[in-house]
Design an enzyme around this catalytic site. Structure first.
Site, PDB file in Angstrom:
ATOM      1  N   ASN A 109      37.031  -7.661-137.373  1.00 56.47           N
ATOM      2  CA  ASN A 109      36.253  -7.326-138.563  1.00 56.47           C
ATOM      3  C   ASN A 109      36.160  -5.801-138.699  1.00 56.47           C
ATOM      4  OD1 ASN A 109      35.686  -9.947-139.374  1.00 56.47           O
ATOM      5  ND2 ASN A 109      33.678 -10.006-138.388  1.00 56.47           N
ATOM      6  N   TYR A 112      39.973 -21.843-134.523  1.00 53.86           N
ATOM      7  CA  TYR A 112      41.016 -21.428-135.469  1.00 53.86           C
ATOM      8  C   TYR A 112      42.164 -22.422-135.532  1.00 53.86           C
ATOM      9  CZ  TYR A 112      38.498 -17.044-135.960  1.00 53.86           C
ATOM     10  OH  TYR A 112      37.531 -16.113-136.232  1.00 53.86           O
ATOM     11  N   HIS A 161      36.145 -16.270-144.895  1.00 48.92           N
ATOM     12  CA  HIS A 161      37.245 -15.317-145.139  1.00 48.92           C
ATOM     13  C   HIS A 161      38.251 -15.883-146.149  1.00 48.92           C
ATOM     14  CE1 HIS A 161      36.224 -12.531-141.770  1.00 48.92           C
ATOM     15  NE2 HIS A 161      35.722 -13.629-141.233  1.00 48.92           N
TER      16      HIS A 161
HETATM   17 FE1  HDE Z   1      36.251 -16.153-137.555  1.00 46.53          FE
HETATM   18  N1  HDE Z   1      36.993 -17.842-138.400  1.00 46.53           N
HETATM   19  N2  HDE Z   1      34.944 -17.249-136.473  1.00 46.53           N
HETATM   20  N3  HDE Z   1      35.388 -14.469-136.805  1.00 46.53           N
HETATM   21  N4  HDE Z   1      37.503 -15.041-138.616  1.00 46.53           N
HETATM   22  C1  HDE Z   1      37.964 -17.911-139.311  1.00 46.53           C
HETATM   23  O1  HDE Z   1      39.783 -19.384-139.257  1.00 46.53           O
HETATM   24  C2  HDE Z   1      35.017 -18.573-136.284  1.00 46.53           C
HETATM   25  C3  HDE Z   1      34.358 -14.407-135.911  1.00 46.53           C
HETATM   26  C4  HDE Z   1      37.667 -13.693-138.554  1.00 46.53           C
HETATM   27  O2  HDE Z   1      42.573 -13.484-142.577  1.00 46.53           O
HETATM   28  C5  HDE Z   1      38.419 -19.312-139.582  1.00 46.53           C
HETATM   29  O3  HDE Z   1      41.782 -19.459-140.301  1.00 46.53           O
HETATM   30  C6  HDE Z   1      34.031 -18.995-135.339  1.00 46.53           C
HETATM   31  C7  HDE Z   1      34.235 -13.096-135.363  1.00 46.53           C
HETATM   32  C8  HDE Z   1      38.646 -13.258-139.512  1.00 46.53           C
HETATM   33  O4  HDE Z   1      43.004 -15.597-142.214  1.00 46.53           O
HETATM   34  C9  HDE Z   1      37.578 -20.139-138.615  1.00 46.53           C
HETATM   35  C10 HDE Z   1      33.356 -17.870-134.967  1.00 46.53           C
HETATM   36  C11 HDE Z   1      35.232 -12.368-135.964  1.00 46.53           C
HETATM   37  C12 HDE Z   1      39.079 -14.419-140.153  1.00 46.53           C
HETATM   38  C13 HDE Z   1      36.744 -19.083-137.933  1.00 46.53           C
HETATM   39  C14 HDE Z   1      33.937 -16.777-135.678  1.00 46.53           C
HETATM   40  C15 HDE Z   1      35.925 -13.234-136.872  1.00 46.53           C
HETATM   41  C16 HDE Z   1      38.354 -15.511-139.566  1.00 46.53           C
HETATM   42  C17 HDE Z   1      38.372 -19.753-141.012  1.00 46.53           C
HETATM   43  C18 HDE Z   1      32.180 -17.749-134.022  1.00 46.53           C
HETATM   44  C19 HDE Z   1      35.540 -10.882-135.768  1.00 46.53           C
HETATM   45  C20 HDE Z   1      40.081 -14.517-141.270  1.00 46.53           C
HETATM   46  C21 HDE Z   1      39.797 -19.796-141.500  1.00 46.53           C
HETATM   47  C22 HDE Z   1      32.454 -18.184-132.704  1.00 46.53           C
HETATM   48  C23 HDE Z   1      35.978 -10.582-134.417  1.00 46.53           C
HETATM   49  C24 HDE Z   1      41.485 -14.540-140.776  1.00 46.53           C
HETATM   50  C25 HDE Z   1      40.592 -19.524-140.338  1.00 46.53           C
HETATM   51  C26 HDE Z   1      42.432 -14.545-141.945  1.00 46.53           C
HETATM   52  C27 HDE Z   1      38.538 -16.855-139.914  1.00 46.53           C
HETATM   53  C28 HDE Z   1      35.892 -19.404-136.947  1.00 46.53           C
HETATM   54  C29 HDE Z   1      33.451 -15.461-135.574  1.00 46.53           C
HETATM   55  C30 HDE Z   1      37.009 -12.760-137.687  1.00 46.53           C
HETATM   56  C31 HDE Z   1      36.733 -21.239-139.225  1.00 46.53           C
HETATM   57  C32 HDE Z   1      33.807 -20.410-134.866  1.00 46.53           C
HETATM   58  C33 HDE Z   1      33.240 -12.626-134.298  1.00 46.53           C
HETATM   59  C34 HDE Z   1      39.105 -11.837-139.781  1.00 46.53           C
HETATM   60  O5  HDE Z   1      38.380 -20.790-137.676  1.00 46.53           O
END
Ligand code: HDE
Length: 689
Positions: free
Chosen positions: A145, A359, A72
């Site tokens: 999402n 996060y 993202h």
């Molecule tokens: Fe994320 N995700 N994600 N994700 N995600 C990040 O956090 C992660 C997942 C989502 O505008 C990271 O600050 C794992 C689902 C958004 O700043 C990180 C898993 C959904 C954003 C991370 C998921 C999301 C992130 C990278 C699986 C929808 C951007 C930078 C367990 C419900 C937020 C950060 C923004 C960002 C980890 C799966 C949505 C690496 C480990 C499911 C919208 O922490």
């Protein structure tokens, strides 16, 4: 007031007349006398190390970038508010859901997933939809999402998923796209991705605008009321403008037309007062209902169709202010699903549980300090106090000796600091989502997660014919980019479990034999189709929030152009004049008008529908202009309504435009036609799978 002075050396100095307010200083507040020249030994001599002003400026510049988000990374955001329609006191004690009409400030960031921070806005990709609610009882982040399900069921697979979709490890390409070997290798080996793949290959991942996407919290969460009663909840955002997507060919051309297409669109809409709006909806249910479903509500690869459980609309979010500074706000904002307020709680979804760790951890590496919560965009807008102290970049100055608890410093006449509250403080719900199978330490997937195909089939079944053709064609496009020959057949073998017709169409599009079906872990079953899953069944026939391009040139009829422009604007759309030269157009009555865009730099991909308002003379000139022919050809190919002056007909003919309901005169018929895409036109224009 700024005065301009040219020095002897020829460089321009701008000096301020108001030295009290406009004085340029170093970071230490030292007044700067010359911001044009470094300190040298003699006019043409070497620069001196002594120049602390030069060193400070360059030093700070050298460190301007911070690590981009691992996923993202590319995003755009805006400020706004959430307004509650009715009190949800029966369901939750969350402060923001108590009082009808109350507004809570929000900061919302949209993003693509795979590309780097500098990548384009319009690849085929999932869009992030993250909302930070600054409630009076702390920050609540709903980090979702634009698709209601996810690729994987367990957080432990996330690094593998992301490694596979990002640019390949040795060659560092392709950027921002899933159409390559490693992604399809992983996806085809992981049948649990199949449902999400169906969404990813649909038009959901090539949205027309960030203003026209839905949002989903995906996981099951819990609401908890004051009496401790819990209700399961799935969160939905519904765009006021309805859903709208682009076509794949259009999305590809948009990458060339405007790298920042979505960022610019969001910015301009807010800047000109067309504030984007979404309604917040909730699917509310209890354990009994969860138990009655044939799928597990803790499995993030499953959704609950709206026809099975309606979405209760509870409020609206309006984004009405652009950030003041991209870096300070959009780049430094730190969303975290673990930021939750009393009255809301997590579920045991194993994907959500992993996110609760990730996060906070990633923010530390991105923002460099455990004090990132003090950055203004991340700081709560309610009082915040505890006994955490110090750390890198501490900006708060806590007073007194009370940095521990319990303490009795009050008895010595000193401040003793804040204390916990068993009534209003956050309390974790004691109960479990699933009462069985608790206790043993197991690395295991529950049997209730084993079905990977039934909801993928549900999605396929719920689409219009045209949407199905787009899905099949996207599979063909993506798999055609896979070079390792053993991978596409494996994907086809999985798709046979979704629907044999889909698998056959993709196989035919690739000119491959249909392989044997992958034996499913659990035999898929049929679910009733859900209209809510289709974009086309839910599009609003409206011009509101859309943008119409008008091609004009010297000799165009200003009266006809102005009349249609007014009608379009009354219907809620904006109009941009596109002309061969940006300086001015001379209309037939001799009046000069400055257009909004130059033809070669403003292709028709940027518009929802187009008007070709040319005179005989203008048409003659444009017949020799390939950009003009392409402009119309693309508008037609992208199924857009085209209005034209009678004189422009030869140009339309040259562009291959064939008369249909979407090709109109410059009258009210165009307003009607421009509110939708001309889906019926598509089969005559391209071979879809
Ligand atoms: Fe994320 N995700 N994600 N994700 N995600 C990040 O956090 C992660 C997942 C989502 O505008 C990271 O600050 C794992 C689902 C958004 O700043 C990180 C898993 C959904 C954003 C991370 C998921 C999301 C992130 C990278 C699986 C929808 C951007 C930078 C367990 C419900 C937020 C950060 C923004 C960002 C980890 C799966 C949505 C690496 C480990 C499911 C919208 O922490």
């Amino acid at each position: 007031m700024i005065k301009k002075i040219n020095s002897k050396g020829g460089e321009t100095h701008q000096t301020s007349e108001n030295q009290d307010t406009d004085l340029l200083t170093t970071n230490q507040g030292i007044p700067v006398s010359d911001n044009q020249n470094s300190l040298k030994s003699g006019a043409r001599g070497p620069t001196l190390l002594e120049d602390f002003m030069l060193r400070e400026k360059i030093f700070h510049f050298d460190h301007e970038r911070i690590p981009e988000r691992i996923v993202h990374a590319r995003g755009s955001a805006a400020h706004g508010f959430f307004e509650l329609y009715e009190s949800l006191v029966d369901y939750t004690s969350a402060d923001l859901f108590q009082r009808a009409g109350e507004k809570t400030p929000v900061f919302t960031r949209f993003s693509t997933v795979a590309g780097g921070a500098g990548s384009v806005d319009t690849p085929r990709d999932v869009r992030g939809f993250a909302v930070k609610f600054y409630t009076q009882k702390g920050n609540w982040d709903l980090v979702g999402n634009n698709i209601p399900v996810f690729f994987i069921q367990d957080a432990i697979k996330f690094p593998d998923l992301i490694h596979s979709v990002k640019m390949e490890a040795d060659r560092a390409f392709p950027q921002a796209g899933s159409a390559h070997d490693t992604f399809w290798d992983f996806a085809s080996l992981m049948p649990e991705t199949t449902h999400m793949l169906m969404w990813a290959m649909s038009d959901r991942t090539i949205p027309r605008s960030l203003r026209t996407i839905e949002g989903f919290g995906i996981h099951t969460f819990r609401l908890v009321n004051a009496k401790g009663k819990t209700t399961f909840v799935k969160f939905h955002w519904k765009p006021k403008l309805g859903m709208q997507s682009t076509l794949w060919d259009e999305a590809l051309k948009l990458q060339a037309a405007d790298n920042d297409y979505h960022r610019r669109d969001l910015w301009e809409a807010i800047d000109t007062g067309g504030f984007p709006e979404w309604e917040l909806g909730m699917q509310l249910f209890d354990q009994k209902f969860a138990d009655s479903l044939p799928y597990d509500v803790l499995d993030s690869t499953k959704l609950i169709p709206e026809e099975v459980l309606p979405v209760k609309i509870v409020g609206r979010m309006v984004l009405d202010r652009n950030p003041d500074n991209f870096f300070a706000e959009t780049e430094q904002v730190a969303y975290c699903p673990a930021n939750i307020v009393p009255g809301i709680d997590f579920s045991d979804d194993p994907l959500l549980q992993g996110r609760l760790f990730s996060y906070l951890d990633t923010q530390k590496s991105r923002l460099g300090t455990s004090n990132f919560h003090q950055i203004p965009i991340n700081a709560p807008k309610c009082p915040m106090q505890n006994f955490q102290r110090d750390g890198m970049m501490q900006t708060m100055v806590p007073k007194g000796r009370a940095n521990y608890e319990p303490n009795s410093l009050a008895q010595a006449g000193e401040e003793n600091g804040p204390r916990e509250c068993p009534f209003s403080g956050f309390k974790t719900v004691a109960g479990r989502a699933q009462a069985d199978e608790q206790g043993d330490k197991l690395r295991i997937r529950p049997a209730s997660f084993a079905d990977h195909y039934s909801q993928a089939r549900l999605f396929w079944k719920s689409q219009t014919d045209n949407e199905r053709a787009h899905i099949a064609s996207s599979f063909v496009f993506e798999l055609s980019k896979v070079q390792a020959e053993h991978i596409p057949p494996r994907m086809l073998a999985n798709l046979r479990n979704v629907d044999d017709e889909l698998a056959k169409r993709v196989a035919a599009g690739l000119a491959l034999e249909l392989p044997k079906k992958t034996p499913p872990a659990s035999e898929p079953y049929d679910l009733p189709a859900s209209d809510a899953l289709s974009i086309q069944k839910n599009m609003k026939q409206t011009l509101e929030g859309r943008c119409i391009g008008m091609l004009v040139a010297d000799g165009s009829d200003l009266q006809a152009v102005s009349k249609l422009k007014k009608t379009i604007e009354k219907a809620g759309a904006t109009v941009k004049l596109v002309a061969p030269k940006i300086g001015k157009v001379k209309f037939s009555d001799g009046q000069f008008v400055k257009p909004d865009g130059q033809l070669a730099g403003t292709p028709s991909q940027l518009f929802d529908a187009v008007v070709v308002a040319l005179s005989v003379e203008g048409t003659r000139a444009m017949l020799r202009e390939s950009a003009a022919v392409q402009w119309i050809m693309d508008a037609f190919g992208h199924l857009k309504a085209i209005a034209h002056s009678p004189e422009a007909k030869p140009l339309l003919d040259k562009a291959g435009v064939v008369a249909d309901a979407g090709v109109t005169n410059m009258d009210n018929k165009f307003i009607e036609a421009a509110a939708i895409r001309q889906w019926d036109r598509e089969p005559s224009l391209r071979t879809l799978a």
